[in-house]
Scaffold this motif. Structure first.
Motif, PDB file in Angstrom:
ATOM      1  N   GLU A   7       0.830  -1.201   0.000  1.00  0.00           N
ATOM      2  CA  GLU A   7       0.000   0.000   0.000  1.00  0.00           C
ATOM      3  C   GLU A   7       0.869   1.257   0.000  1.00  0.00           C
ATOM      4  N   GLY A   8       1.937   1.233   0.810  1.00  0.00           N
ATOM      5  CA  GLY A   8       2.857   2.372   0.837  1.00  0.00           C
ATOM      6  C   GLY A   8       3.567   2.563  -0.484  1.00  0.00           C
ATOM      7  N   LEU A   9       3.965   1.450  -1.126  1.00  0.00           N
ATOM      8  CA  LEU A   9       4.631   1.540  -2.423  1.00  0.00           C
ATOM      9  C   LEU A   9       3.697   2.107  -3.488  1.00  0.00           C
ATOM     10  N   GLN A  10       2.423   1.707  -3.449  1.00  0.00           N
ATOM     11  CA  GLN A  10       1.463   2.241  -4.404  1.00  0.00           C
ATOM     12  C   GLN A  10       1.273   3.743  -4.193  1.00  0.00           C
ATOM     13  N   ASP A  11       1.193   4.149  -2.931  1.00  0.00           N
ATOM     14  CA  ASP A  11       1.057   5.580  -2.626  1.00  0.00           C
ATOM     15  C   ASP A  11       2.281   6.346  -3.118  1.00  0.00           C
ATOM     16  N   PHE A  12       3.469   5.770  -2.933  1.00  0.00           N
ATOM     17  CA  PHE A  12       4.696   6.424  -3.382  1.00  0.00           C
ATOM     18  C   PHE A  12       4.703   6.568  -4.897  1.00  0.00           C
ATOM     19  N   ALA A  13       4.294   5.533  -5.595  1.00  0.00           N
ATOM     20  CA  ALA A  13       4.281   5.583  -7.063  1.00  0.00           C
ATOM     21  C   ALA A  13       3.287   6.604  -7.585  1.00  0.00           C
ATOM     22  N   ASP A  14       2.183   6.777  -6.863  1.00  0.00           N
ATOM     23  CA  ASP A  14       1.120   7.676  -7.323  1.00  0.00           C
ATOM     24  C   ASP A  14       1.337   9.122  -6.900  1.00  0.00           C
ATOM     25  N   ALA A  15       2.149   9.349  -5.870  1.00  0.00           N
ATOM     26  CA  ALA A  15       2.186  10.660  -5.227  1.00  0.00           C
ATOM     27  C   ALA A  15       2.881  11.732  -6.044  1.00  0.00           C
ATOM     28  N   GLY A  16       3.799  11.360  -6.916  1.00  0.00           N
ATOM     29  CA  GLY A  16       4.593  12.372  -7.606  1.00  0.00           C
ATOM     30  C   GLY A  16       5.774  12.772  -6.752  1.00  0.00           C
ATOM     31  N   ASP A  17       6.574  13.705  -7.282  1.00  0.00           N
ATOM     32  CA  ASP A  17       7.841  14.025  -6.618  1.00  0.00           C
ATOM     33  C   ASP A  17       7.766  15.290  -5.770  1.00  0.00           C
ATOM     34  N   ARG A  18       6.555  15.768  -5.443  1.00  0.00           N
ATOM     35  CA  ARG A  18       6.449  16.971  -4.631  1.00  0.00           C
ATOM     36  C   ARG A  18       5.868  16.687  -3.247  1.00  0.00           C
ATOM     37  N   ASP A  19       5.655  15.409  -2.926  1.00  0.00           N
ATOM     38  CA  ASP A  19       5.235  15.040  -1.582  1.00  0.00           C
ATOM     39  C   ASP A  19       6.451  14.837  -0.698  1.00  0.00           C
ATOM     40  N   VAL A  20       6.226  14.854   0.596  1.00  0.00           N
ATOM     41  CA  VAL A  20       7.331  14.666   1.521  1.00  0.00           C
ATOM     42  C   VAL A  20       7.927  13.276   1.307  1.00  0.00           C
ATOM     43  N   PRO A  21       9.256  13.167   1.130  1.00  0.00           N
ATOM     44  CA  PRO A  21       9.862  11.854   0.851  1.00  0.00           C
ATOM     45  C   PRO A  21       9.882  10.997   2.111  1.00  0.00           C
ATOM     46  N   PRO A  22       9.768   9.666   1.970  1.00  0.00           N
ATOM     47  CA  PRO A  22       9.819   8.802   3.150  1.00  0.00           C
ATOM     48  C   PRO A  22      11.193   8.802   3.806  1.00  0.00           C
ATOM     49  N   TYR A  23      12.214   9.090   3.009  1.00  0.00           N
ATOM     50  CA  TYR A  23      13.572   9.188   3.556  1.00  0.00           C
ATOM     51  C   TYR A  23      14.307  10.269   2.782  1.00  0.00           C
ATOM     52  N   PHE A  24      15.003  11.147   3.501  1.00  0.00           N
ATOM     53  CA  PHE A  24      15.718  12.251   2.872  1.00  0.00           C
ATOM     54  C   PHE A  24      17.211  11.991   2.966  1.00  0.00           C
ATOM     55  N   ALA A  25      17.903  12.106   1.841  1.00  0.00           N
ATOM     56  CA  ALA A  25      19.341  11.819   1.810  1.00  0.00           C
ATOM     57  C   ALA A  25      20.098  13.029   1.274  1.00  0.00           C
ATOM     58  N   GLY A  26      21.321  13.216   1.778  1.00  0.00           N
ATOM     59  CA  GLY A  26      22.211  14.250   1.264  1.00  0.00           C
ATOM     60  C   GLY A  26      21.894  15.640   1.771  1.00  0.00           C
ATOM     61  N   ARG A  27      22.536  16.629   1.142  1.00  0.00           N
ATOM     62  CA  ARG A  27      22.356  18.056   1.452  1.00  0.00           C
ATOM     63  C   ARG A  27      22.751  18.379   2.892  1.00  0.00           C
ATOM     64  N   ASN A  28      23.668  17.611   3.465  1.00  0.00           N
ATOM     65  CA  ASN A  28      23.981  17.777   4.881  1.00  0.00           C
ATOM     66  C   ASN A  28      24.570  19.143   5.198  1.00  0.00           C
ATOM     67  N   GLU A  29      25.443  19.652   4.334  1.00  0.00           N
ATOM     68  CA  GLU A  29      26.038  20.961   4.597  1.00  0.00           C
ATOM     69  C   GLU A  29      24.975  22.054   4.599  1.00  0.00           C
ATOM     70  N   ILE A  30      24.022  21.958   3.688  1.00  0.00           N
ATOM     71  CA  ILE A  30      22.960  22.959   3.604  1.00  0.00           C
ATOM     72  C   ILE A  30      22.051  22.867   4.828  1.00  0.00           C
ATOM     73  N   LEU A  31      21.672  21.654   5.188  1.00  0.00           N
ATOM     74  CA  LEU A  31      20.829  21.464   6.359  1.00  0.00           C
ATOM     75  C   LEU A  31      21.516  21.991   7.618  1.00  0.00           C
ATOM     76  N   ASP A  32      22.809  21.711   7.749  1.00  0.00           N
ATOM     77  CA  ASP A  32      23.548  22.179   8.922  1.00  0.00           C
ATOM     78  C   ASP A  32      23.602  23.703   8.956  1.00  0.00           C
TER      79      ASP A  32
END
Length: 436
Positions: A7-32
Motif C-alpha cells: 500500500e505504501g509503495l502504491q502511494d509512493f508511485a502515485d504521489a509524484g515528486d512533490r510530496d514529503v519523501p519517506p527518507y531524505f538523503a544528502g544536502r547535509n552541509e545545507i541542512l547544517d
C-alpha cells in the motif's frame, strides 16, 4: 524481515515528486547551515543581542533539484515550537506570503494552535477601521484600506510578544522566484524587516525557488546577504543516492543488498543523479513490485527500467517551454557548444552566434519579444543552465544530452562534424532505458 508495504509503495508511485519523501538523503552541509543560522538567531535573542542581520537563507536550483523536499524535511524534523528547537512556517507559494491576513493567521497558529482565525478576523476589522479614519487611512496606504495589513508580523507580535516565544521561527517561502511586486510593495517591506531582523522576536526567513530566485529577492530589496547564505542545489552524490536507495527499500520492507539496488543505481547514473530522476526510478520500481503483488522473484527489472526511462522523458519534455520548442534548433546549437564554467556573457555570446533572424526556418530565430539576454534568463529559469557564483553550468547533464539529441535533428551532420558529438541512430529515442 517485515512484510513488503504494498500500500505504501502504491502511494509512493502515485504521489509524484512533490510530496514529503519517506527518507531524505544528502544536502547535509545545507541542512547544517540552515539549522545553525536558526540557532544563532535564537541564542542572540536569548542573550539580549536582539538580532543577526542578513541571516536570510536562499536555496535555488533547477526544477526537480529537491528544494521542496528539503523544506518538508526540515519542517518534519523540527516538528514545532518548544525548548529552543526551530519551528518552520512553510509557505508553498509566495502568494501565501503576500497575503498579509493569511500570513498572520498561519504564524499565529504555529505559535499558538487554534488562535489564527480569531486573530485574522481582528486584524481585518482593525485595518478596516483604521483605513476609514481621516489621515490614518492615507498613512496606511491603499493596501491597508482594503483590509490587508501592511505588517502582519507586528500584528501577531501584539498578541504573542517575542519574549513569550519558546523557539526561533523560520518562515520558508517556496517557489519564491514567482513573487510579484517591487521594493514599495507591502510584502517587500515585511521581507526586508525579516531580512534585517527588525522584529522583536527570534524570526528569520528562508527563500527557495528556481535559479532566478536571487534576482527576485534583490528586486524586492533583499540585499547584503551573509557570506555563504546562498545554496545552489545540484545533483546528489553517488554515496547519497546509494544511501537513499537502501533506506528507501528498508522503509518499505525490502531486503537489503539485493540485485534491484544495483539496477536503481544504474538508473540514477543514467539520469545524472538528479533527485527527481532518482525518485521517478524508484516510483517505476514500486509500480513493478505492486504489479507482481510483492513477489520479488517475479519482478521484471527491465520493465522497471523502461518505466524510469519514460518518466525521465516526460520530465525533459515538461521542461521545454513554448519558446524553447519554437527555437529548438537555436537551443540545440547553443547547448552543443556550451561548456560548464562559462560566464553569463559567454553564454549570451553563444546565443548571438547561433541566432539567425534571416533564416527561413523560424526554429533558428529568437522567440518573439526576446533579446539574447532574455533568452539566457529564460533557459536559466527553465533549468537548462544554472548559475553558481560567476559561473554557469548545466545542472542536469542528461537534460543537455536530451536537448542536443532532440533539438538538432535538421542539422545533425553539420553538428557532428563541428562538435565531434556522437549521434544515436534514432535522435528521438535513446537505444537503452539506461542511457538518456
Amino acid at each position: 524481515m517485515p512484510d513488503i508495504d504494498l500500500e505504501g509503495l502504491q502511494d509512493f508511485a502515485d504521489a509524484g515528486d512533490r510530496d514529503v519523501p519517506p527518507y531524505f538523503a544528502g544536502r547535509n552541509e545545507i541542512l547544517d547551515d540552515i539549522g545553525n543560522a536558526a540557532t544563532r538567531c535564537w541564542n542572540a535573542w536569548k542573550n539580549g543581542q536582539g538580532k543577526t542581520p542578513g541571516a536570510t537563507r536562499v536555496i535555488h536550483g533547477a526544477p526537480g533539484a529537491g528544494k521542496s523536499s528539503l523544506l518538508m524535511h526540515l519542517e518534519r524534523t523540527w516538528a514545532g515550537p518548544g525548548g529552543g528547537a526551530p519551528a518552520m512556517l512553510r509557505l508553498g507559494d509566495p502568494a501565501d506570503f503576500m497575503n498579509g491576513r493569511a500570513l498572520a493567521e498561519r504564524l499565529a497558529n504555529l505559535l499558538r494552535p487554534g488562535t489564527g482565525a480569531s486573530l485574522r478576523t481582528e486584524i481585518s476589522r482593525s485595518w478596516h477601521l483604521q483605513g476609514s479614519v481621516t489621515g490614518v487611512g492615507g498613512r496606511l496606504g491603499r493596501a491597508s484600506r482594503t483590509g490587508i495589513p501592511d505588517d502582519p508580523i507586528n500584528a501577531v507580535l501584539a498578541h504573542f510578544p517575542g519574549e513569550t516565544w519558546t523557539s526561533p521561527v523560520m518562515i520558508a517561502v517556496d517557489e519564491f522566484q514567482a513573487a510579484a511586486g517591487d521594493k514599495a510593495s507591502p510584502h517587500a517591506m515585511v521581507l526586508r524587516k525579516l531580512h534585517t531582523q527588525d522584529y522583536a522576536a527570534p524570526i528569520m526567513v528562508l527563500l527557495a525557488g528556481l535559479s532566478d530566485t536571487i534576482e527576485t529577492a534583490e528586486r524586492l530589496g533583499v540585499s547584503r546577504r551573509a557570506v555563504r547564505a546562498e545554496h545552489s542545489l545540484g545533483a546528489l552524490s553517488d554515496d547519497d543516492v546509494r544511501d537513499l536507495v537502501v533506506r528507501w527499500g528498508l522503509h518499505y520492507g525490502l531486503a537489503e543488498s539485493k540485485p534491484w539496488e544495483a539496477t536503481m543505481l544504474e538508473l540514477a547514473e543514467a539520469g545524472s543523479y538528479w533527485p527527481t530522476h532518482v525518485h521517478n526510478s524508484l516510483a517505476a520500481f514500486a509500480e513493478e513490485i505492486v504489479r507482481v503483488a510483492g513477489d520479488m522473484g517475479r519482478v521484471d527489472m527491465a520493465r522497471a527500467a523502461i518505466g524510469a526511462h519514460e518518466r525521465r522523458q516526460e520530465y525533459y519534455e515538461a521542461r521545454m517551454s513554448a519558446e524553447m520548442k519554437r527555437s529548438k534548433l537555436l537551443l540545440g546549437a547553443v547547448m552543443a557548444d556550451f561548456a560548464d564554467g562559462l560566464d553569463e556573457g559567454e553564454v549570451v555570446n553563444l546565443v548571438n552566434r547561433h541566432a539567425d533572424p534571416a533564416s527561413d526556418d523560424v526554429r533558428w530565430h529568437l522567440p518573439e519579444g526576446m533579446g539574447s539576454g532574455d533568452y539566457y534568463r529564460h533557459i536559466l529559469h527553465r533549468g537548462v543552465i544554472q548559475e553558481e557564483g560567476m559561473r554557469v553550468r548545466t545542472p542536469i547533464p542528461s537534460f543537455r544530452r536530451w536537448i542536443i539529441e532532440n533539438c538538432t535533428a535538421a542539422t545533425r551532420a553539420g553538428a557532428e562534424a563541428e562538435s565531434g558529438l556522437s549521434v544515436l541512430p534514432d535522435p528521438c529515442r535513446p537505444s537503452s532505458p539506461f542511457d538518456d
